[in-house]
Structure formats: C-alpha cells, structure tokens
Design a protein around this motif. Structure first.
Motif, short mmCIF file in Angstrom:
data_model
loop_
_atom_site.label_atom_id
_atom_site.label_comp_id
_atom_site.label_asym_id
_atom_site.label_seq_id
_atom_site.Cartn_x
_atom_site.Cartn_y
_atom_site.Cartn_z
N GLN A 68 0.69 -1.29 -0.01
CA GLN A 68 -0.33 0.03 -0.08
C GLN A 68 0.97 1.19 0.30
N SER B 180 -1.70 6.98 -3.58
CA SER B 180 -2.64 6.77 -2.45
C SER B 180 -2.60 5.04 -4.01
N ASP C 40 0.85 5.50 0.93
CA ASP C 40 0.04 5.82 1.59
C ASP C 40 0.73 7.54 1.80
N THR D 145 -3.16 0.76 -3.76
CA THR D 145 -2.62 -0.61 -2.77
C THR D 145 -3.03 -1.43 -3.67
#
Length: 324
Positions: A3, A26, A5, A28
């Motif tokens: 991930q 961001s 962030d 994932t």
C-alpha cells in the motif's frame, strides 16, 4: 500486500528548482493480483517503482508492506523485505552483467540473502532456469550468447531465485520483438499461478495492460487520476485523460473511426505544473473549477476512484464520451 499512502517524491535540479515526480499517490496492490501503472513518459511510474524497491526514498508519505512501514523497518526486517520484493527491468541487454556467466548472475541474489553450500545454490539455480524454460547448460554461457527473449528469461530467473512474493515488472517486454512478447507474458502468467506471486506492472502498452492486469492506476504528472478494475476502466473510463489514452491506442480495425485528440497539445512539465487539475490545459471538457480547484480521488460506487470535477455532477450533465 502493498500500500502506498499519500506518497510524494521531489527532486531538486542544479538550479535549485523542484521537480514533483510523484504527487500524493495512494495505491493498493492486492495479494496474487496484477496492478498496472499507465501514463505518458515522465508521469512518475518508474519513480514509484524505485521507491517500492527502496532505490529512492519518498519525500513524504508511507509505503506499507503487509501493514508495516518500510521506512521504519529495522535492518533484519528490511533485509527480509528486499528479498520478498524483486524486479524485472525493461532492457535485458542492460540489466545483466555482460562479464558474468548466467550461473553467477542467477546465484548472486541467493548468495547475498541465503549464503549456503555450493551444491544447494547450484540446485536452486538449475531449478529456476528450468522454470523459465532454459537448459542447465545455460549457466556456463554469457548473456551475449542469448537472444533478447532468452535474456529476459534469465532476468526473470534471477528475480525468481529468492522466491519473492512481489515482483515489479518495469516494461518487461517493450524491448523485445513482437513474436517473443507473448512467450514472455505467458511465462509470467504461469509463474504467477504456480508461485502465487503479486505483480506491479509498468507499461505503455494498453493492449498488454488490458490483457494482463486485474487492476489499473492511471497517472498524470505524478498524480493518480483514476484507478479501478481493468475491465471496468477500459469499458467506461471516468476521467477524460483515461479516455484519451485508450483512444490513442492503435486499433487493428481499419474501419474504426479515429478519435479527434488534436486539440489536446503537449504534456506540461513536472516543474511548472498547471494549477487546479493538472490535466485542464489539455482537457476538452475543462470548466472554471478545473483551472483553480484540484480534484481529489472520490469513490464512484463501482470499485473505482476518479479525480475529476465532471464525475461529481449528475450523469446527464457529463459529456456522453466519458459518461459511465
């Protein structure tokens, strides 16, 4: 598994100016899936890959691997992370040391992370070469004695030697002949299924991305402008830039009408970026807010996020060409 962030990366030029290579990204990457990063050259895709590989440090934000911040890992944890995250680079002619035999090239990461007896290392090298479709006799040869496709197989074997969990594929077939690309892609698919690998794919080839990935993140001037499942994104793009990329891809159908993208102009620089939405100088649907207000990524209710002021209005007010 992985991930990003709110990750950003800036570089300083010799004249003291700031290059915003990656801007508040961001992202994932789910386990055993393939997530692709797409966008024009210079948009920040490779910089993101370098930060994941710890070749560059983020200016701000966090990179999380299984929930743990890579920047705060101790020496042992970071050593384990480097083992679990490997890369296959774009040019197999440049990514392999021409002075080393193939056996030594593939054995290097094993010796760095798992020092052991020679026979154990040799068995591991022979195993991964067999997995990528090369004979054991290849260990005695130098890279220049192989074709481009075979060299990329060697690079894949080197990345696979440590039994990683995540592989960063930076344009893995762009330097190969068209006839060889399908073989390497099939090999990567087979390896992913057999070893339960997770891929982060960087590519300009939208046909490859549509065929090979399960999710896509579209990047423009360092920002993610749209992300979601591959099929949904290619079928009904929510951001005008995504539509431009898809329309720019060559079509094999001679009767397919060519899109009119002549008014879009050139991409802006990463130093003097436009205010508001970075894409607004090239967007055919630009509004007043686009020039001053930077859109944020918003969920759309179909497993996608998009950063576009148009997608915040009712469907009837959105131009038909980008209406989902």
């Amino acid at each position: 598994m992985l991930q990003l962030d709110h990750v950003s990366k800036d570089f300083r030029t010799r004249r003291g100016r700031t290059v915003h290579a990656v801007d508040d990204v961001s992202l994932t990457v789910p386990e055993t899936k393939t997530v692709a990063l797409v966008g024009e050259s210079g948009c920040g895709k490779t910089t993101i890959a370098k930060m994941i590989l710890m070749l560059e440090r983020p200016t701000s934000g966090r990179i999380l691997f299984e929930g743990k911040d890579v920047a705060t890992m101790d020496r042992a944890a970071l050593h384990a992370y480097r083992r679990q995250v490997q890369a296959v680079f774009q040019d197999p002619y440049a990514s392999l040391n021409p002075r080393l035999r193939v056996g030594t090239i593939v054995a290097e990461p094993i010796l760095a992370h798992e020092p052991g007896d020679r026979q154990a290392v040799k068995r591991r090298v022979d195993e991964v070469l067999e997995v990528v479709g090369l004979p054991v006799s290849a260990t005695r040869l130098f890279p220049h004695e192989f074709s481009g496709g075979q060299r990329q197989r060697i690079a894949i074997a080197r990345a696979l030697a440590l039994r990683p969990r995540l592989m960063v594929l930076d344009e893995p077939v762009s330097a190969l002949d068209v006839s060889i690309r399908a073989q390497i892609l099939n090999l990567l698919s087979d390896i992913q299924a057999e070893f339960h690998l997770t891929y982060l794919l960087i590519s300009h080839d939208l046909a490859l991305v549509e065929h090979f990935s399960t999710g896509v993140a579209v990047i423009y001037l360092g920002r993610v402008v749209e992300a979601g499942p591959t099929e949904t994104l290619f079928t009904a793009p929510a951001h005008p830039y995504t539509r431009v990329l898809i329309d720019s891809a060559p079509q094999p159908d001679p009767d397919h009408p060519l899109p009119d993208i002549s008014t879009l102009g050139e991409i802006s620089g990463a130093i003097d970026r436009p205010s508001g939405c970075h894409f607004h100088p090239r967007c055919p649907y630009v509004m007043a807010d686009c020039r001053t207000v930077s859109p944020v990524l918003r969920p759309r209710g179909d497993d996608r996020v998009a950063a576009c002021h148009l997608t915040q209005f009712p469907a009837a007010s959105v131009p038909e060409t980008i209406r989902s």
